[in-house]
Scaffold this active site. Structure first.
Site, mmCIF file in Angstrom:
data_model
loop_
_atom_site.group_PDB
_atom_site.id
_atom_site.type_symbol
_atom_site.label_atom_id
_atom_site.label_comp_id
_atom_site.label_asym_id
_atom_site.label_seq_id
_atom_site.Cartn_x
_atom_site.Cartn_y
_atom_site.Cartn_z
ATOM 1 N N HIS A 82 1.012 -1.168 -0.062
ATOM 2 C CA HIS A 82 -0.009 -0.037 -0.190
ATOM 3 C C HIS A 82 0.936 1.209 0.146
ATOM 4 O O HIS A 82 1.243 1.726 1.113
ATOM 5 C CB HIS A 82 -0.901 -0.081 1.154
ATOM 6 C CG HIS A 82 -1.883 1.002 1.176
ATOM 7 N ND1 HIS A 82 -3.105 0.979 2.005
ATOM 8 C CD2 HIS A 82 -1.998 2.244 0.601
ATOM 9 C CE1 HIS A 82 -3.818 2.036 1.769
ATOM 10 N NE2 HIS A 82 -3.018 3.094 1.034
ATOM 11 N N HIS A 112 1.461 4.848 -2.288
ATOM 12 C CA HIS A 112 1.100 5.690 -3.736
ATOM 13 C C HIS A 112 2.173 6.265 -4.014
ATOM 14 O O HIS A 112 3.009 7.108 -3.136
ATOM 15 C CB HIS A 112 0.101 6.841 -3.104
ATOM 16 C CG HIS A 112 -1.190 6.124 -2.455
ATOM 17 N ND1 HIS A 112 -2.413 5.989 -3.230
ATOM 18 C CD2 HIS A 112 -1.556 5.555 -1.139
ATOM 19 C CE1 HIS A 112 -3.317 5.517 -2.642
ATOM 20 N NE2 HIS A 112 -2.876 5.314 -1.268
ATOM 21 N N HIS A 131 -9.581 0.855 -1.492
ATOM 22 C CA HIS A 131 -9.378 1.626 -0.088
ATOM 23 C C HIS A 131 -10.794 1.430 0.678
ATOM 24 O O HIS A 131 -11.880 1.785 -0.369
ATOM 25 C CB HIS A 131 -9.157 2.984 -0.240
ATOM 26 C CG HIS A 131 -7.574 3.302 -0.292
ATOM 27 N ND1 HIS A 131 -7.042 2.812 -1.456
ATOM 28 C CD2 HIS A 131 -6.661 4.288 0.356
ATOM 29 C CE1 HIS A 131 -5.760 3.364 -1.441
ATOM 30 N NE2 HIS A 131 -5.667 4.106 -0.226
ATOM 31 N N GLU A 175 -11.287 3.243 5.864
ATOM 32 C CA GLU A 175 -10.060 3.985 6.586
ATOM 33 C C GLU A 175 -10.990 5.057 7.302
ATOM 34 O O GLU A 175 -10.859 4.979 8.512
ATOM 35 C CB GLU A 175 -9.442 4.651 5.631
ATOM 36 C CG GLU A 175 -8.502 5.660 5.916
ATOM 37 C CD GLU A 175 -7.644 6.315 4.646
ATOM 38 O OE1 GLU A 175 -8.173 6.363 3.511
ATOM 39 O OE2 GLU A 175 -6.533 6.827 5.105
ATOM 40 N N ASP A 221 1.553 7.066 2.240
ATOM 41 C CA ASP A 221 2.404 8.406 1.556
ATOM 42 C C ASP A 221 3.216 8.887 2.346
ATOM 43 O O ASP A 221 3.305 9.978 3.079
ATOM 44 C CB ASP A 221 1.217 9.494 1.537
ATOM 45 C CG ASP A 221 -0.034 8.967 0.647
ATOM 46 O OD1 ASP A 221 -0.023 8.717 -0.711
ATOM 47 O OD2 ASP A 221 -1.052 8.604 1.222
HETATM 48 N N1 ADE Z 1 -4.807 8.600 -1.843
HETATM 49 C C1 ADE Z 1 -3.317 8.770 -1.174
HETATM 50 N N2 ADE Z 1 -3.378 8.411 -0.225
HETATM 51 C C2 ADE Z 1 -4.703 7.974 0.436
HETATM 52 C C3 ADE Z 1 -5.280 7.324 1.440
HETATM 53 N N3 ADE Z 1 -4.369 7.283 2.565
HETATM 54 N N4 ADE Z 1 -6.585 7.270 1.252
HETATM 55 C C4 ADE Z 1 -7.234 7.542 0.169
HETATM 56 N N5 ADE Z 1 -6.901 8.094 -0.931
HETATM 57 C C5 ADE Z 1 -5.590 8.413 -1.121
HETATM 58 ZN ZN ZN Z 2 -3.780 4.832 0.592
#
Ligand code: ADE
Ligand code: ZN
Length: 343
Positions: A17, A19, A197, A200, A279
């Site tokens: 996971h 990005h 996703h 969250e 990220d």
């Molecule tokens: N895009 C980048 N990081 C993300 C995240 N944690 N949740 C949803 N979209 C994302």
């Molecule tokens: Zn993500």
């Protein structure tokens, strides 16, 4: 006795996971802004970092999409990815499955091929230099329409040989997986795997939808599954991997502090929990720092750290043979540590 940091680094790990746009460090953002003569809405690297005080997912996404504007040509995507891959290699990542957001770039007039070719060049180089394997996952931005996702899928299909799966990211609340059921049907019919996703910021029902309507192979985040005991039993029974991102969850206030994260409880309930960095340029750490944060805050044992690494391999899109080899190596490293326990 090796430190826990060395122990984690030496465990072969997959990152599931991540990005790639979320690995854009402010220093690189400024360098690319100068290169392309773009004025950033920040005066300095320190000012950018000071803005990383997020209140929720959307407050992060606003900055994340704004900074992605510096990514313009193939070389930018190549350098972005290679910097991440180098770091991941140094932290013991042996396999990485990378998300990218095509619509963030095509909406600015950057060709889909520019993005994919730059990323693929770096991934191929990391395979040659470090022996690191990879998969590429194209994510649809769920705050945009299903029609826009469908047009993006057409472009994904033109790069079918380098893209393994499609995913779903961006603003979760109000954009349930059901909105994209037809697109995901079409992607699967073309042989693409699916992830999304869910859970969250969104409710457990989004996790059910991702499983039932999108036929996802794993759930990205998924930490809110705990609110639905039946769902937890299902995730355990089906051994669906959750790609949990501890530092992200704290920065985006899914949990108020790392000590309150539910990762250890989920792991001990028998879920296939994995640790990931989401990220890392925005959330204060790459994969190793995420492992270390939960190890310290939740008091994970070395055996549990090895389970997290094993889960990352088992939950990946590697073939059965490669999985068997990495798991055997993790078992050997874990045993080695148990025969020399910490004082
Ligand atoms: N895009 C980048 N990081 C993300 C995240 N944690 N949740 C949803 N979209 C994302
Ligand atoms: Zn993500």
């Amino acid at each position: 006795m090796r430190s826990v940091e060395a122990y984690i680094r030496d465990l072969p790990k997959a990152e599931l996971h991540l990005h790639i746009e979320g690995t854009l460090e402010p220093e690189l953002a400024f360098r690319l802004a100068r290169k392309h003569r773009i004025t950033l809405p920040f005066a300095s690297v320190a000012e950018v970092r000071a803005a990383y005080d997020f209140s929720d997912l959307q407050s992060f996404l606003d900055i994340y999409y704004a900074l992605a504007d510096v990514l313009r040509d193939e070389d930018d995507f190549y350098h972005l990815a290679l910097s991440y891959l180098q770091r991941a290699h140094e932290q013991g990542v042996v396999h990485t499955e990378i998300f990218f957001d095509p619509q963030t770039h095509t909406a600015r007039g950057i060709a889909f091929g520019t993005v994919v070719e730059g990323l693929n060049l770096a991934l191929t180089e990391a395979q040659r230099r470090f022996g690191m394997t990879h998969r590429l996952i194209a994510c649809f931005l769920r705050h945009l329409s299903a029609a826009e996702a469908s047009r993006t899928l057409d472009e994904v299909l033109e790069y079918r040989e380098v893209i393994t799966a499609v995913g779903l990211d961006s603003s979760e609340l109000g954009h349930p997986p059901s909105k994209f059921a037809a697109i995901f049907d079409r992607a699967r019919a073309q042989g693409l795997l699916t992830v999304a996703h869910a859970g969250e910021e969104g409710p457990p029902s989004y996790i059910h939808e991702a499983l039932d309507l999108l036929a996802v192979r794993r759930i990205d985040h998924g930490v809110r599954c705990e609110e639905d005991a039946g769902l937890v039993r299902r995730l355990v029974r089906e051994q669906i991997a959750l790609t949990v991102c501890p530092l992200s969850n704290v920065k985006l206030r899914v949990f108020d502090r790392i000590e309150h994260h539910n990762l250890k409880r989920l792991l001990e309930a028998g879920l296939r929990v994995t640790v990931n960095s989401d990220d890392p340029a925005y959330f204060g750490g790459y994969l190793l720092e995420n492992y270390l944060a939960v190890e310290r805050a939740l008091g994970l044992t070395r055996a549990q750290l090895a389970s997290l690494a094993r889960n990352s391999i088992e939950g990946s899109f590697l073939d059965a043979d490669a999985k068997r080899r990495w798991v055997a190596l993790i078992d050997a490293r874990a045993d080695d540590s148990l025969s020399h326990p910490p004082r």
